[in-house]
Scaffold this motif. Structure first.
Motif, mmCIF file in Angstrom:
data_model
loop_
_atom_site.group_PDB
_atom_site.id
_atom_site.type_symbol
_atom_site.label_atom_id
_atom_site.label_comp_id
_atom_site.label_asym_id
_atom_site.label_seq_id
_atom_site.Cartn_x
_atom_site.Cartn_y
_atom_site.Cartn_z
ATOM 1 N N TYR A 1 0.932 -1.379 -0.119
ATOM 2 C CA TYR A 1 -0.093 0.004 0.073
ATOM 3 C C TYR A 1 1.015 1.390 0.005
ATOM 4 O O TYR A 1 1.833 1.443 0.842
ATOM 5 N N CYS B 1 0.505 5.651 -0.053
ATOM 6 C CA CYS B 1 -0.310 6.914 0.044
ATOM 7 C C CYS B 1 -0.054 7.445 -1.385
ATOM 8 O O CYS B 1 0.914 8.083 -1.641
ATOM 9 N N CYS C 1 -6.789 5.847 5.116
ATOM 10 C CA CYS C 1 -5.915 4.852 4.491
ATOM 11 C C CYS C 1 -6.087 3.624 5.286
ATOM 12 O O CYS C 1 -5.706 2.438 4.594
ATOM 13 N N HIS D 1 0.885 10.996 10.056
ATOM 14 C CA HIS D 1 -0.364 10.094 9.166
ATOM 15 C C HIS D 1 0.021 8.467 9.264
ATOM 16 O O HIS D 1 -0.978 7.965 9.639
ATOM 17 N N HIS D 2 1.110 8.097 9.112
ATOM 18 C CA HIS D 2 1.274 6.484 9.650
ATOM 19 C C HIS D 2 1.446 6.241 10.858
ATOM 20 O O HIS D 2 1.010 5.139 11.166
ATOM 21 N N GLU E 1 -2.444 5.852 11.194
ATOM 22 C CA GLU E 1 -2.606 4.634 10.482
ATOM 23 C C GLU E 1 -2.438 3.413 11.313
ATOM 24 O O GLU E 1 -3.376 2.582 11.336
HETATM 25 ZN ZN ZN Z 1 -1.882 7.591 3.673
#
Ligand code: ZN
Ligand code: AMP
Length: 459
Positions: free
Chosen positions: A27, A29, A227, A252-253, A256
């Motif tokens: 995956y 982004c 995500c 962000h990660h 996630e």
């Molecule tokens: Zn993302």
């Protein structure tokens, strides 16, 4: 030969072992579609395309699934839509902006020689999955509702006594330090400064969907949950590789991982976390205010996509890259040479000398050195370049494209050459010399032979 990849979480290069060699899952982004993508945005697209191609080479084309999302719900999209289409209802204007920008993004990255990912999910088509993850987080005590928002609590995550990873592990930060360093003007609906938004109310006219967790008012998702939802839908609760630019590690990660691991009671979301370094332009950070903000679209007007691609791969993906015109000129020369030597040759398997450095955490500078070493073996050079996404054209097409790209009108050149040939056949050498000089001034060099007159762009 084994593949070794640097993992941001464990901060070391590790041997890559897929969870399922018949279904290797990655995956990355993708873009927020509100404007032309800049050349920095092209870096993760090219880097992970090279990895995608390598994985397909190692595990077979049918056994690799690459998901790259399109973020089509975002404040920047709403602002652009309201500005560009003031006469339209906001939702219609948003559709126009995301459609146009999405198409442009595809045109740009296709021209850079990047394969389309296996799936390109759009955030707005996965609101159901987002709601479901949010429900799980609330039920598990990791998230709470306040003033029509749903917020995730990293402190609740770290207090849970279970298999969960520690919040902050990916970005190598401590939650205590984050709490200590928090800004004072924290939104009133947050219990703790480190809590982040999973869901928020929509303003009137903004895109909105039925809310999760018993909230009556309609709302929209936060960025991070998108995500988690799209990766879950297309790759499952736990998959092999998650990638993006280094700026995405925090928050962000980190967020996630927190969402996915807490929702599914998992120790891990992805086994390998990969992040590309940043790109700067002529030694400076790229920014609109410095006037050195360049879009892929603008660069493609001056350079073939493969030149941009090669130029990007001259630097190993984790190092910062300094994007310069000088380096682009060198990349163009290298490709001219490779096209002459290898483009029209039947390709063999890629050379071991190229695969080996690729397996070492995508050491592309070493790969390029190996390609230079293959000049004497055109068939292996051809196979190796094709694996990497080069030589998508014949040598003649490459020449022709260069002529177009460098702004010379090929039809006009052909017309002048025909005129000159006519002048020569009636022995009007003054006229034929005049036309030759005119072509030279246009940057076109001509060569006469028995077969007729050929031309190329003088370099
Ligand atoms: Zn993302
Ligand atoms: P954004 O649209 O800003 O979320 O960026 C899309 C992707 O491009 C993300 O993976 C970013 O990390 C990456 N990115 C943005 N700017 C740069 C840059 N200057 N250099 C390298 N990668 C970048």
């Amino acid at each position: 030969m084994e593949l070794r990849l640097y993992d941001t979480l464990s901060r070391e290069k590790r041997t890559f072992v897929p969870l399922d060699a018949n279904n290797v899952r990655m995956y990355v982004c993708g873009p927020t579609v509100y404007d032309f993508a800049h050349i920095g945005n092209a870096r993760p697209v090219i880097v992970f395309d090279v990895l995608f191609r390598l994985l397909r080479h190692l595990y077979g084309e049918a056994h690799v699934k690459y998901v790259r999302n399109i973020t089509d719900v975002d404040d920047k999209i709403n602002d652009r839509a309201a500005r560009d289409f003031p006469g339209l209802p906001l939702n219609e204007a948003i559709r126009k902006v995301t459609e146009q920008t999405g198409k442009q993004f595809h045109a740009d990255v296709d021209a850079l020689g990047c394969l389309r990912p296996t799936v390109e999910p759009r955030a707005t088509e996965h609101i159901g999955e987002m709601r479901e993850i949010i429900e799980r987080l609330v039920a598990g005590g990791f998230a709470y509702v306040a003033e029509d928002h749903v917020l995730f609590s990293p402190q609740a995550m770290n207090a849970a006594n279970s298999v969960l990873p520690r919040y902050g592990a990916l970005s190598n930060r401590s939650l205590d330090e984050m709490i200590a360093g928090a800004r004072v003007d924290v939104a009133p609906y947050k219990k703790d400064s480190t809590d982040f938004v999973l869901w928020k109310p929509s303003k009137p006219g903004e895109p909105s969907w039925p809310s999760p967790a018993g909230i009556k008012a309609e709302g929209r998702p936060g960025w991070h949950i998108e995500c988690s939802a799209m990766a879950w839908k297309h790759l499952g609760e736990h998959f092999d590789i998650h990638g993006g630019g280094i700026d995405l590690v925090f928050p962000h990660h980190e967020n996630e991982v927190a969402q996915t691991c807490c929702a599914f009671h998992r120790e891990r979301m992805a086994n390998t976390w990969m992040h590309n370094g940043f790109l700067q332009v002529e030694g400076e950070k790229m920014s609109k205010s410095l006037g050195n903000f360049i879009t892929i679209h603008e660069l493609l007007a001056d350079w073939p996509g493969e030149v941009l691609r090669l130029n990007m791969l001259k630097t190993q993906y984790r190092s910062p890259i300094d994007w310069t015109v000088k380096s682009l000129e060198e990349s163009a020369k290298t490709l001219d040479d490779w096209y002459r030597v290898a483009a029209d040759v039947a390709a063999t398997e890629p050379a071991a000398s190229v695969i080996e450095p690729l397996l070492d955490d995508l050491n592309t500078p070493q790969v390029i050195a190996a390609l230079h070493g293959l000049r004497g073996d055109a068939a292996a050079l051809s196979g190796s370049l094709r694996l990497l996404g080069f030589l998508t054209e014949s040598a003649a097409q490459w020449e022709g494209r260069k002529q177009q790209v460098s702004g010379v009108d090929a039809t006009e050149v052909e017309r002048l050459i025909a005129e000159r040939t006519a002048a020569r056949s009636r022995k009007d050498f003054r006229e034929s010399d005049r036309i030759r000089d005119l072509l030279a001034a246009m940057g076109v060099a001509i060569k006469d032979s028995k077969e007729g007159t050929t031309w190329e762009i003088a370099r």
